[in-house]
Design a protein around this motif. Structure first.
Motif, mmCIF file in Angstrom:
data_model
loop_
_atom_site.group_PDB
_atom_site.id
_atom_site.type_symbol
_atom_site.label_atom_id
_atom_site.label_comp_id
_atom_site.label_asym_id
_atom_site.label_seq_id
_atom_site.Cartn_x
_atom_site.Cartn_y
_atom_site.Cartn_z
ATOM 1 N N LYS A 12 17.512 28.021 -7.028
ATOM 2 C CA LYS A 12 17.427 27.569 -5.633
ATOM 3 C C LYS A 12 18.498 26.520 -5.301
ATOM 4 C CE LYS A 12 12.585 28.765 -4.888
ATOM 5 N NZ LYS A 12 12.713 30.061 -5.377
ATOM 6 N N LEU A 13 19.287 26.156 -6.288
ATOM 7 C CA LEU A 13 20.422 25.279 -6.003
ATOM 8 C C LEU A 13 21.404 26.044 -5.120
ATOM 9 C CD1 LEU A 13 20.971 23.716 -9.528
ATOM 10 C CD2 LEU A 13 20.399 22.452 -7.443
ATOM 11 N N SER A 14 21.955 25.372 -4.131
ATOM 12 C CA SER A 14 22.900 26.008 -3.217
ATOM 13 C C SER A 14 24.339 25.867 -3.712
ATOM 14 C CB SER A 14 22.737 25.423 -1.808
ATOM 15 O OG SER A 14 22.851 24.029 -1.825
ATOM 16 N N VAL A 15 24.482 25.662 -4.984
ATOM 17 C CA VAL A 15 25.778 25.492 -5.629
ATOM 18 C C VAL A 15 25.678 26.142 -7.015
ATOM 19 C CG1 VAL A 15 25.099 23.207 -6.510
ATOM 20 C CG2 VAL A 15 27.495 23.729 -6.254
ATOM 21 N N PRO A 16 26.768 26.686 -7.538
ATOM 22 C CA PRO A 16 26.702 27.247 -8.892
ATOM 23 C C PRO A 16 26.264 26.174 -9.900
ATOM 24 C CG PRO A 16 28.759 27.868 -7.835
ATOM 25 C CD PRO A 16 28.097 26.858 -6.944
ATOM 26 N N TYR A 17 25.561 26.626 -10.937
ATOM 27 C CA TYR A 17 25.130 25.675 -11.966
ATOM 28 C C TYR A 17 25.374 26.248 -13.354
ATOM 29 C CZ TYR A 17 20.843 28.417 -12.615
ATOM 30 O OH TYR A 17 19.947 29.421 -12.882
ATOM 31 N N HIS A 18 25.472 25.335 -14.314
ATOM 32 C CA HIS A 18 25.651 25.671 -15.721
ATOM 33 C C HIS A 18 24.685 24.819 -16.528
ATOM 34 C CE1 HIS A 18 29.260 27.927 -14.777
ATOM 35 N NE2 HIS A 18 29.536 26.956 -13.936
ATOM 36 N N THR A 19 24.244 25.349 -17.667
ATOM 37 C CA THR A 19 23.266 24.638 -18.492
ATOM 38 C C THR A 19 23.664 24.719 -19.962
ATOM 39 O OG1 THR A 19 21.919 26.611 -18.851
ATOM 40 C CG2 THR A 19 21.381 25.264 -16.916
ATOM 41 N N ILE A 20 23.171 23.776 -20.742
ATOM 42 C CA ILE A 20 23.187 23.858 -22.199
ATOM 43 C C ILE A 20 21.826 23.388 -22.691
ATOM 44 C CG2 ILE A 20 25.664 23.624 -22.570
ATOM 45 C CD1 ILE A 20 25.123 20.662 -23.310
ATOM 46 N N PRO A 21 21.431 23.843 -23.876
ATOM 47 C CA PRO A 21 20.140 23.411 -24.407
ATOM 48 C C PRO A 21 20.169 21.991 -24.946
ATOM 49 C CG PRO A 21 21.129 25.103 -25.828
ATOM 50 C CD PRO A 21 22.059 24.876 -24.681
ATOM 51 N N GLY A 22 18.992 21.392 -24.955
ATOM 52 C CA GLY A 22 18.779 20.105 -25.600
ATOM 53 C C GLY A 22 17.769 20.270 -26.724
ATOM 54 N N ASN A 23 17.430 19.172 -27.366
ATOM 55 C CA ASN A 23 16.535 19.245 -28.509
ATOM 56 C C ASN A 23 15.118 19.666 -28.141
ATOM 57 O OD1 ASN A 23 16.894 16.426 -27.452
ATOM 58 N ND2 ASN A 23 15.034 16.105 -28.636
ATOM 59 N N HIS A 24 14.685 19.496 -26.896
ATOM 60 C CA HIS A 24 13.341 19.915 -26.495
ATOM 61 C C HIS A 24 13.289 21.350 -25.968
ATOM 62 C CE1 HIS A 24 10.999 16.273 -27.142
ATOM 63 N NE2 HIS A 24 12.108 15.613 -26.788
ATOM 64 N N ASP A 25 14.448 22.012 -25.851
ATOM 65 C CA ASP A 25 14.469 23.393 -25.368
ATOM 66 C C ASP A 25 14.165 24.404 -26.475
ATOM 67 O OD1 ASP A 25 15.147 22.937 -22.575
ATOM 68 O OD2 ASP A 25 17.090 22.271 -23.328
ATOM 69 N N PHE A 26 14.342 24.000 -27.735
ATOM 70 C CA PHE A 26 14.073 24.869 -28.898
ATOM 71 C C PHE A 26 14.777 26.213 -28.751
ATOM 72 C CE2 PHE A 26 9.625 22.743 -29.530
ATOM 73 C CZ PHE A 26 10.232 21.568 -29.932
ATOM 74 N N ALA A 27 16.043 26.186 -28.381
ATOM 75 C CA ALA A 27 16.758 27.417 -28.048
ATOM 76 C C ALA A 27 18.013 27.584 -28.888
ATOM 77 C CB ALA A 27 17.127 27.415 -26.573
ATOM 78 N N ASP A 28 18.305 28.829 -29.194
ATOM 79 C CA ASP A 28 19.557 29.183 -29.844
ATOM 80 C C ASP A 28 20.404 29.993 -28.864
ATOM 81 O OD1 ASP A 28 18.312 31.669 -29.771
ATOM 82 O OD2 ASP A 28 18.163 31.857 -31.943
ATOM 83 N N ALA A 29 21.534 30.484 -29.360
ATOM 84 C CA ALA A 29 22.465 31.214 -28.493
ATOM 85 C C ALA A 29 21.820 32.451 -27.875
ATOM 86 C CB ALA A 29 23.709 31.598 -29.283
#
Length: 180
Positions: A64-81
């Protein structure tokens, strides 16, 4: 112009995470309508120990952001590539180019939330490809050096040396520590 947001901790028990996340989107959209943002970067801890909530925060809030966005994981996301790719369409380390400016985004945690140094081979290869850029910003979740006296950080001297060896790297941004 870009905005950096971090440590949303969507789903954290005892917090009003839905209202807080909605407010973040509202404030970023308001700033964009007044001052134009080219992008928003959310650098980690999008969710709080619940990777199953990544699709929800993406669809119900970030999209819902009206602008492009980018993300990376943090230690609480428990995510890999693979999990990041499934949810956001890109892996947990990548680059974004915007005219004479580039961003190198890299993961600093594993799927159990352990703090790790970023992948220096990836950072070096990225910076080598970006030597023609006037400005490069490196975006991490956890700072690559212990700037406080607690165990909330990780020392990555090889990363620091690497970043200092490229004159077009103008800043490294991180979240994680919640210090004011």
């Amino acid at each position: 112009r870009f905005a950096l947001a971090s440590d949303i901790h969507y789903g954290q028990p005892g917090t009003d995470y839905a209202t807080n996340t909605g407010n973040m989107v509202k404030w970023l959209n308001a700033d964009h309508s007044k001052n134009h943002l080219d992008m928003v970067i959310v650098n980690g801890d999008l969710v709080h120990n619940r990777p199953d909530l990544l699709p929800e925060i993406k669809i119900s809030y970030l999209d819902k952001l009206s602008v492009p966005y980018h993300t990376i994981p943090g230690n609480h996301d428990f995510a890999d590539a693979a999990l990041w790719q499934k949810n956001f369409g890109y892996e947990d380390k990548y680059t974004v180019e915007f005219g004479d400016i580039a961003f190198v985004l890299a993961n600093t945690a594993d799927t159990k939330g352990t703090y790790v140094c970023p992948n220096n081979a990836f950072i070096k290869a990225s910076l080598d490809k970006l030597t023609d850029k006037k400005i490069v910003f490196v975006i991490l979740h956890i700072a690559p050096f212990k700037w406080q006296k607690d165990d909330f950080f990780v020392d990555c001297p090889e990363t620091i040396d690497l970043l200092h060896s490229y004159p077009n790297v103008k800043a490294t941004f991180h979240g994680h520590d919640h210090y004011l």
